[in-house]
Design an enzyme around this catalytic site. Structure first.
Site: not given
Length: 640
Positions: A47, A116, A170
């Site tokens: 990330e 994300k 994540c």
């Protein structure tokens, strides 16, 4: 080399310097090169690895955001002519927001940008200070100075031929319903996660369990790349964990806290994932409840090479290699068998069991199961009627083991010699007893079963079958002979596992005297003892000389039924797994025999007695396996 529908994927952790984008880009390039050297078709980076994850308020600085864009452009140039899909993490600046994104690069082009969805803002995380959630972004495109109309959103799937990729970042994995669940239900077999999950005590164990579980739930491969030790240590530390899982199995993981560029890769078996999804009704039904439809971004790999075949193929897929796991597996199976038989005994109201004891592995295991069952129910072992039925091929070794075991277990032991009855039957049907053909053998098997059934009726008992899963697969039983019983406790235990089960009981659940008998049974060749002994009184008929090695047949069975592979792929895997044991022609010979017998003997499996499923493969017509008895094997045979 033919790909056999394997693809190599990689997870990478480059050395990172916080906010030093030129340095980060150079290390990302080095990792891409290494992934190419390993012949990976996908490489997943951590990330925000272009900038580093821990830039904090620097993410609000135009200088950092502009330099990050230039870094992506440099990576695009570097990716030209390279046959690998690159998933790299970087911020994306729009007019009003900054998004934490995965950029998907291939051959000089951005295929798409995935934002994300879940932005953590608890405990040590406070990402909402800089980043906007992208969970509602679908069906959008975005322009960058060097490329326009780039697909942008969480709804992107990337497809090259038969393989589809999906990506999340994540915290998305930590959410109740990760975006990868939706992408998998719409076809993505490989999920990449670009992560920056910091290290605290025991978090790695939890992280690995999440990756394994999500790969299992999605019936997918999950490629996880975590930020490394070059991130800022102002408040937290990152270990650079790299994980690759497939359908719940962890194929690859690195040693954390490395200080150099690192790339790990693994071969993914797309057939296994695809066929598992086809078989799983729940997966198909879940796909009908999706809240949105994904977009497909197509591209084309130039070839399907995957390099060296380094995927571990277990010779004995039914038997755990790890000793502790194997012991746990045996204990569990033994308890399943005993629990199942206990229920059947209670249901029928019968308090006696009848079993034929040969001194071989299968009947020994079945007797041990009965003994444990009677202990569970509080029944006397004197009500276990054990009968040895010596015939033309019975040897002293198997006979003595049968007698000794039954007496040491204090069962109601009986002996019925079947020679005279079989000779009379040969006379009745006009068969020459000197002709040792299938009639000669099957008369003995049926005579034994008739005696067991009749004694069970006379005594009010239940005949317990001893045949195992491998014998069922090959049809290695006499129809209406040892094929039949009133309850079959070994019916889903493969031959390669029977041996370990008997050994487990010998080592863990018996005393020294019984243990010595069981160990000698384990050392005896597998045989039906239906042909006369040799001149030295030894076993003349060894099963594996006739039908082939059981370790091969159990391997074929697992991949034919459990994985639903075509024979050409089973053969390919067997040549890898047994390279140090059998040559290709030997493997081909026994695989052809397996296919021929498996198809020809379905009629026997269609009429088998009840028995418990203990593992992932069962051939019961009432359970896992339904097959027409008249199905042709021709299209399976032509491939081998």
């Amino acid at each position: 080399m033919e790909s056999m529908n394997f693809i190599r994927v990689a997870a990478a952790c480059p050395v990172t310097r916080v906010a030093d984008i030129p340095v980060n880009i150079e290390n990302i390039k080095k990792c891409i090169t290494e992934a190419l050297n390993q012949q990976a078709k996908l490489v997943v980076f951590p990330e925000l690895c272009v900038t580093a994850y821990t830039c904090s308020d620097l993410f609000l600085q135009k200088q950092l955001l502009d330099e990050s864009e230039r870094g992506i452009e440099a990576l695009l140039t570097y990716s030209k002519g390279k046959d690998i899909l690159i998933a790299v993490g970087a911020p994306l600046h729009t007019q009003t927001s900054v998004y934490n994104c995965a950029y998907l690069l291939f051959d000089g082009k951005i295929l798409g940008i995935v934002p994300k969805s879940y932005i953590p803002n608890y405990e040590e995380f406070y990402e909402q200070r800089w980043f906007t959630s992208g969970k509602d972004i679908r069906n959008q495109t975005i322009n960058l100075p060097f490329q326009t109309d780039i697909p942008f959103g969480v709804d992107l799937r990337f497809e090259s031929g038969a393989v589809q990729f999906g990506f999340e970042i994540c915290e998305d994995l930590w959410s109740v319903v990760p975006p990868s669940s939706f992408l998998s239900l719409q076809g993505a077999q490989i999920i990449g996660n670009l992560s920056a999950s910091n290290e605290v005590v025991s978090k790695s164990d939890y992280r690995q369990s999440l990756v394994s579980a999500q790969s299992a739930k999605c019936m997918a491969s999950y490629v996880y790349a975590g930020a490394g030790t070059g991130e800022s240590t102002t408040d937290v530390v990152f270990g650079g964990e790299l994980l690759i899982a497939e359908n719940g199995n962890m194929l690859q993981k690195n040693k954390r806290f490395q200080r150099n560029n690192e790339v790990v890769s693994a071969l993914i078996d797309l057939d296994r994932l695809n066929l598992q999804r086809i078989k799983n009704i729940s997966f198909r039904e879940a796909a009908t409840t999706l809240p949105w439809t994904s977009r497909t971004v197509s591209f084309s790999f130039k070839n399907n090479n995957f390099g060296m075949f380094d995927r571990l193929i277990d010779k004995h897929p039914f038997v755990p290699e790890n000793a502790k796991q194997r012991e746990q597996r045996c204990s569990e199976i033994f308890n399943i068998q005993a629990t199942a038989l206990a229920k059947r005994m209670q249901h029928t109201g019968l308090k006696k069991a009848v079993i034929g004891i040969s001194g071989g592995l299968d009947s020994t295991l079945a007797l041990l199961v009965i003994t444990k069952t009677f202990a569970l129910l509080g029944y006397s072992r004197k009500d276990i009627i054990t009968i040895t039925l010596p015939g033309f091929g019975t040897t002293d070794r198997t006979y003595q083991n049968a007698v000794s075991l039954c007496k040491k277990l204090e069962t109601d032991f009986r002996e019925v010699n079947i020679v005279a009855a079989c000779l009379q039957h040969f006379k009745d049907i006009g068969h020459d007893p000197d002709v040792h053909d299938v009639t000669y053998e099957n008369v003995q098997a049926r005579e034994r079963t008739q005696i067991l059934m009749d004694i069970a009726n006379k005594e009010g008992g239940l005949v317990i079958g001893t045949g195992d899963l491998s014998e069922m697969a090959l049809g290695w039983s006499t129809y209406n002979g040892d094929h039949m019983s009133m309850y079959a406790v070994n019916c889903s235990v493969p031959k390669t596992l029977v041996r370990y089960l008997v050994n487990y009981v010998a080592e863990e659940e018996t005393g020294a005297e019984i243990r010595s008998i069981l160990l000698d049974v384990l050392d005896t060749p597998v045989t039906p003892e239906l042909l006369p002994k040799d001149v030295k009184g030894k076993i003349a008929q060894k099963t594996e000389d006739i039908v082939g090695p059981y370790e091969l047949h159990d391997f074929f069975l697992y991949y034919f039924v459990r994985a639903a592979y075509p024979p050409v792929k089973i053969f390919y895997l067997a040549t890898k797994a047994f390279a140090d044991c059998y040559d290709e022609e030997t493997i081909r010979k026994w695989l052809q025999i397996f296919i021929r017998r498996f198809f020809a003997m379905q009629f026997k499996r269609s009429a088998i007695p009840d028995g418990p499923k203990v593992g992932t493969v069962s051939l019961s017509p009432r359970g896992d396996w339904r097959m027409p008895s008249d199905a042709s094997r021709s299209i399976w045979m032509k491939e081998i």
